[in-house]
Design a protein around this motif. Structure first.
Motif, PDB file in Angstrom:
ATOM      1  N   LYS A 165      33.883  19.476  43.839  1.00 51.17           N
ATOM      2  CA  LYS A 165      33.166  18.348  44.485  1.00 51.17           C
ATOM      3  C   LYS A 165      32.182  18.945  45.302  1.00 51.17           C
ATOM      4  O   LYS A 165      30.882  18.299  45.350  1.00 51.17           O
ATOM      5  N   GLU A 166      32.602  19.734  46.222  1.00 51.39           N
ATOM      6  CA  GLU A 166      31.483  20.179  47.472  1.00 51.39           C
ATOM      7  C   GLU A 166      30.551  20.993  46.665  1.00 51.39           C
ATOM      8  O   GLU A 166      29.077  20.674  46.959  1.00 51.39           O
ATOM      9  N   GLY A 167      30.615  22.039  45.784  1.00 51.46           N
ATOM     10  CA  GLY A 167      29.543  22.716  44.792  1.00 51.46           C
ATOM     11  C   GLY A 167      28.926  21.676  44.094  1.00 51.46           C
ATOM     12  O   GLY A 167      27.717  21.936  44.068  1.00 51.46           O
ATOM     13  N   ALA A 168      29.377  20.727  43.496  1.00 49.03           N
ATOM     14  CA  ALA A 168      28.769  19.785  42.761  1.00 49.03           C
ATOM     15  C   ALA A 168      27.818  19.067  43.523  1.00 49.03           C
ATOM     16  O   ALA A 168      26.679  18.759  43.034  1.00 49.03           O
ATOM     17  N   ASN A 169      28.155  18.425  44.640  1.00 49.30           N
ATOM     18  CA  ASN A 169      27.307  17.667  45.458  1.00 49.30           C
ATOM     19  C   ASN A 169      26.089  18.655  45.917  1.00 49.30           C
ATOM     20  O   ASN A 169      25.005  18.119  46.094  1.00 49.30           O
ATOM     21  N   ASN A 219      35.917   8.453  44.162  1.00 49.93           N
ATOM     22  CA  ASN A 219      36.813   8.686  43.148  1.00 49.93           C
ATOM     23  C   ASN A 219      35.912   9.599  42.110  1.00 49.93           C
ATOM     24  O   ASN A 219      34.695   9.116  41.732  1.00 49.93           O
ATOM     25  N   ASP A 220      36.355  10.782  41.955  1.00 52.92           N
ATOM     26  CA  ASP A 220      35.686  11.613  41.027  1.00 52.92           C
ATOM     27  C   ASP A 220      35.559  11.188  39.413  1.00 52.92           C
ATOM     28  O   ASP A 220      36.744  11.402  38.950  1.00 52.92           O
ATOM     29  N   ALA A 221      34.567  10.614  39.042  1.00 54.92           N
ATOM     30  CA  ALA A 221      34.477   9.910  37.502  1.00 54.92           C
ATOM     31  C   ALA A 221      33.747  10.888  36.856  1.00 54.92           C
ATOM     32  O   ALA A 221      33.916  10.557  35.619  1.00 54.92           O
ATOM     33  N   LEU A 222      33.207  11.940  37.425  1.00 53.57           N
ATOM     34  CA  LEU A 222      32.637  13.091  36.293  1.00 53.57           C
ATOM     35  C   LEU A 222      33.628  14.138  36.164  1.00 53.57           C
ATOM     36  O   LEU A 222      34.491  14.465  37.125  1.00 53.57           O
ATOM     37  N   PRO A 223      33.463  14.552  34.902  1.00 54.56           N
ATOM     38  CA  PRO A 223      34.265  15.865  34.500  1.00 54.56           C
ATOM     39  C   PRO A 223      33.941  17.031  35.217  1.00 54.56           C
ATOM     40  O   PRO A 223      32.712  16.996  35.642  1.00 54.56           O
ATOM     41  N   GLU A 224      34.695  18.214  35.363  1.00 52.01           N
ATOM     42  CA  GLU A 224      34.398  19.233  36.083  1.00 52.01           C
ATOM     43  C   GLU A 224      33.131  19.835  34.892  1.00 52.01           C
ATOM     44  O   GLU A 224      33.489  20.040  33.904  1.00 52.01           O
ATOM     45  N   PHE A 225      32.257  20.608  35.537  1.00 51.47           N
ATOM     46  CA  PHE A 225      31.229  21.214  34.844  1.00 51.47           C
ATOM     47  C   PHE A 225      30.652  22.707  35.361  1.00 51.47           C
ATOM     48  O   PHE A 225      31.094  22.817  36.779  1.00 51.47           O
TER      49      PHE A 225
END
Length: 74
Positions: A48-52, A30-36
């Motif tokens: 999500k892939e980029g953030a990871n 579950n994506d708990a973080l906001p997009e940044f």
């Protein structure tokens, strides 16, 4: 824990009472973080892939700074 806090038995009792009253459900994936903003070098098909990718890079750089080069990273 009761041994560690033997001088404060009521603290352990109160902690147990709170724990028994709590109902916690952890949702995985579950994506708990906001997009940044993600630097272009780490962008991927999804945010999500980029953030990871960015998080992995930051963790590896931080580990290298803290622990130095090891045979596992060579």
């Amino acid at each position: 824990m009761r041994y560690l806090f033997r001088e404060l038995p009521e603290a352990c009792d109160n902690t147990l009472l709170i724990a028994e009253r709590a109902s916690v459900t952890i949702e995985f994936d579950n994506d708990a973080l906001p997009e940044f903003p993600i630097p272009d070098a780490f962008r991927a098909a999804t945010h999500k892939e980029g953030a990871n990718r960015l998080l992995r890079d930051l963790v590896l750089r931080g580990a290298h700074e803290r622990y130095g080069e090891t045979s596992a990273t060579k």
